[in-house]
Design a protein around this motif. Sequence first.
Motif, PDB file in Angstrom:
ATOM      1  N   GLY A  51       2.177  37.419  34.682  1.00  0.00           N
ATOM      2  CA  GLY A  51       0.890  37.721  34.131  1.00  0.00           C
ATOM      3  C   GLY A  51       0.886  39.254  33.771  1.00  0.00           C
ATOM      4  N   ALA A  52       1.807  40.081  34.618  1.00  0.00           N
ATOM      5  CA  ALA A  52       1.643  41.494  34.551  1.00  0.00           C
ATOM      6  C   ALA A  52       3.027  41.929  33.675  1.00  0.00           C
ATOM      7  N   SER A  53       2.797  43.135  32.898  1.00  0.00           N
ATOM      8  CA  SER A  53       3.616  43.615  31.860  1.00  0.00           C
ATOM      9  C   SER A  53       4.068  44.659  32.591  1.00  0.00           C
ATOM     10  N   ARG A  54       5.256  45.143  32.189  1.00  0.00           N
ATOM     11  CA  ARG A  54       6.124  46.153  32.567  1.00  0.00           C
ATOM     12  C   ARG A  54       6.448  46.917  31.262  1.00  0.00           C
ATOM     13  N   ARG A  55       6.868  48.385  31.318  1.00  0.00           N
ATOM     14  CA  ARG A  55       7.018  49.255  30.272  1.00  0.00           C
ATOM     15  C   ARG A  55       8.722  49.443  30.435  1.00  0.00           C
ATOM     16  N   ALA A  56       9.318  49.587  29.056  1.00  0.00           N
ATOM     17  CA  ALA A  56      10.472  50.056  28.945  1.00  0.00           C
ATOM     18  C   ALA A  56      10.485  51.548  28.263  1.00  0.00           C
ATOM     19  N   PHE A  57      11.063  52.472  28.877  1.00  0.00           N
ATOM     20  CA  PHE A  57      11.123  53.798  28.546  1.00  0.00           C
ATOM     21  C   PHE A  57      12.275  54.016  27.516  1.00  0.00           C
ATOM     22  N   ILE A  58      11.968  54.345  26.372  1.00  0.00           N
ATOM     23  CA  ILE A  58      13.111  54.481  25.513  1.00  0.00           C
ATOM     24  C   ILE A  58      13.300  56.212  25.287  1.00  0.00           C
ATOM     25  N   PHE A  59      14.959  56.194  25.629  1.00  0.00           N
ATOM     26  CA  PHE A  59      15.405  57.761  25.571  1.00  0.00           C
ATOM     27  C   PHE A  59      16.338  57.642  24.472  1.00  0.00           C
ATOM     28  N   HIS A  60      16.548  59.046  23.904  1.00  0.00           N
ATOM     29  CA  HIS A  60      17.645  59.272  22.962  1.00  0.00           C
ATOM     30  C   HIS A  60      18.562  60.041  23.668  1.00  0.00           C
ATOM     31  N   GLU A  61      19.827  59.882  23.537  1.00  0.00           N
ATOM     32  CA  GLU A  61      20.871  60.391  24.186  1.00  0.00           C
ATOM     33  C   GLU A  61      21.672  61.355  23.097  1.00  0.00           C
ATOM     34  N   ASP A  62      21.772  62.705  23.376  1.00  0.00           N
ATOM     35  CA  ASP A  62      22.190  63.558  22.292  1.00  0.00           C
ATOM     36  C   ASP A  62      23.938  63.563  22.522  1.00  0.00           C
ATOM     37  N   PRO A  63      24.380  62.950  21.363  1.00  0.00           N
ATOM     38  CA  PRO A  63      25.821  63.062  21.397  1.00  0.00           C
ATOM     39  C   PRO A  63      26.543  64.157  21.761  1.00  0.00           C
ATOM     40  N   LYS A  64      26.043  65.462  21.461  1.00  0.00           N
ATOM     41  CA  LYS A  64      26.569  66.602  21.816  1.00  0.00           C
ATOM     42  C   LYS A  64      26.554  67.190  23.206  1.00  0.00           C
ATOM     43  N   THR A  65      25.223  67.116  23.498  1.00  0.00           N
ATOM     44  CA  THR A  65      24.853  67.519  24.859  1.00  0.00           C
ATOM     45  C   THR A  65      24.833  66.721  26.010  1.00  0.00           C
ATOM     46  N   GLY A  66      24.594  65.421  25.646  1.00  0.00           N
ATOM     47  CA  GLY A  66      24.563  64.440  26.702  1.00  0.00           C
ATOM     48  C   GLY A  66      23.109  64.332  27.354  1.00  0.00           C
ATOM     49  N   GLU A  67      22.343  65.174  26.680  1.00  0.00           N
ATOM     50  CA  GLU A  67      20.740  65.272  27.359  1.00  0.00           C
ATOM     51  C   GLU A  67      19.993  63.975  26.827  1.00  0.00           C
ATOM     52  N   PHE A  68      19.208  63.459  27.719  1.00  0.00           N
ATOM     53  CA  PHE A  68      18.103  62.356  27.352  1.00  0.00           C
ATOM     54  C   PHE A  68      17.030  62.865  27.182  1.00  0.00           C
ATOM     55  N   THR A  69      16.305  62.456  26.016  1.00  0.00           N
ATOM     56  CA  THR A  69      14.980  62.993  25.502  1.00  0.00           C
ATOM     57  C   THR A  69      14.038  61.778  25.589  1.00  0.00           C
ATOM     58  N   PRO A  70      12.943  61.528  26.108  1.00  0.00           N
ATOM     59  CA  PRO A  70      12.080  60.460  26.071  1.00  0.00           C
ATOM     60  C   PRO A  70      11.360  60.439  24.584  1.00  0.00           C
ATOM     61  N   LEU A  71      11.402  59.259  24.269  1.00  0.00           N
ATOM     62  CA  LEU A  71      10.800  59.134  23.060  1.00  0.00           C
ATOM     63  C   LEU A  71       9.526  58.108  22.946  1.00  0.00           C
ATOM     64  N   GLY A  72       9.034  57.541  24.077  1.00  0.00           N
ATOM     65  CA  GLY A  72       8.167  56.642  24.222  1.00  0.00           C
ATOM     66  C   GLY A  72       8.293  55.402  24.953  1.00  0.00           C
ATOM     67  N   THR A  73       7.511  54.576  24.743  1.00  0.00           N
ATOM     68  CA  THR A  73       7.478  53.104  25.872  1.00  0.00           C
ATOM     69  C   THR A  73       7.260  51.975  24.761  1.00  0.00           C
ATOM     70  N   GLU A  74       7.496  50.789  25.168  1.00  0.00           N
ATOM     71  CA  GLU A  74       7.311  49.575  24.856  1.00  0.00           C
ATOM     72  C   GLU A  74       7.474  48.647  25.916  1.00  0.00           C
ATOM     73  N   THR A  75       7.073  47.259  25.482  1.00  0.00           N
ATOM     74  CA  THR A  75       6.934  46.194  26.284  1.00  0.00           C
ATOM     75  C   THR A  75       8.255  45.838  26.607  1.00  0.00           C
ATOM     76  N   ALA A  76       8.457  45.709  27.773  1.00  0.00           N
ATOM     77  CA  ALA A  76       9.805  45.052  28.246  1.00  0.00           C
ATOM     78  C   ALA A  76       9.833  43.526  28.310  1.00  0.00           C
ATOM     79  N   ASP A  77      11.340  43.207  28.152  1.00  0.00           N
ATOM     80  CA  ASP A  77      11.443  41.907  28.278  1.00  0.00           C
ATOM     81  C   ASP A  77      11.794  41.288  29.809  1.00  0.00           C
ATOM     82  N   ILE A  78      10.752  40.668  30.249  1.00  0.00           N
ATOM     83  CA  ILE A  78      11.072  40.188  31.635  1.00  0.00           C
ATOM     84  C   ILE A  78      10.808  38.645  31.636  1.00  0.00           C
ATOM     85  N   TRP A  79      12.013  37.877  32.318  1.00  0.00           N
ATOM     86  CA  TRP A  79      11.955  36.614  31.921  1.00  0.00           C
ATOM     87  C   TRP A  79      12.492  36.240  33.423  1.00  0.00           C
ATOM     88  N   TRP A  80      11.947  35.286  34.068  1.00  0.00           N
ATOM     89  CA  TRP A  80      12.540  34.654  35.448  1.00  0.00           C
ATOM     90  C   TRP A  80      12.364  33.292  35.209  1.00  0.00           C
TER      91      TRP A  80
END
Length: 280
Positions: free
Chosen positions: A251-280
């Motif tokens: 009944g509880a939801s989790r978040r998935a943080f979406i990051f962009h990886e710069d192909p030149k520097t390798g740095e990760f930049t946060p873009l936002g969140t969305e609902t995660a797929d959690i199945w058990w």
Amino acid sequence: MTDSTQVTDESGRIETPHPVQDPPLPPALDVGPSLTDLAKSVRGHKIWLIVLTVAVLIPLVISCGSIALVTSTFGLGSGMPAIGDEEIDATRSEIEDALGDRIEDLDVRAVSMSYGDTGFPYSFIDGGFNEESIYVEFRLKGSGVVVADLIGGPFGMDAATSGLIPTRGSLASRMTDEQYDRLVAAYAAETSAPLGAVRRYTDASSMMMDETSVPDEVVVGDTTYPSKELWSATEGKIISGDSIDMDAEMGASRRAFIFHEDPKTGEFTPLGTETADIWW
């Protein structure tokens, strides 16, 4: 009956008395069925009650027996095997081999997954619908992020394919140690929640029922990003005891943080969140 006796009065005249009538018989009483008839009726009712009882009980017994058979066959009840020490040791070795001396506070143990009161008729099955899963918790040295979650779900059934150690994950989502360190640092800057599965945004679930596709590009605000440069880091779950109520977890939801990886520097930049797929 009539009396033919003659009598004389005082004058000597002979008088013939009126005939004497027998008293009328009382009317016949309607006494109803005999005791024999009543006994037959009672026996008939008993027979019908027995027939009806059998007709109701037989399908119920067959239904409960079928449920018990399915449960014992597919491991949904108390017959499900518990997690063995060999599985726990294998998972611990898998994590240690992948991360080496970069990890600390490693905890690998079996956790009981309870699905609550299943009610009638499943309540007849001893043990209910309980099962076990392997729980993993560790921390990378020099990082405050705790990696913690149950193994399993939509991406795989071991620590690597589940996304808990992406340096050994699927080929689509496999990271280098340096990538993982940078992603963990970027995740720590966004949230204090434990970290769970890490995977590339375009890496489809291995347990998806239908074929799904991710578009080549994702638009966030005014910027367009190639999907292959995006990563998803899902919130994990810390389990303190030896069991978890899966009814509450579902009944509880989790978040998935979406990051962009710069192909030149390798740095990760946060873009936002969305609902995660959690199945058990």
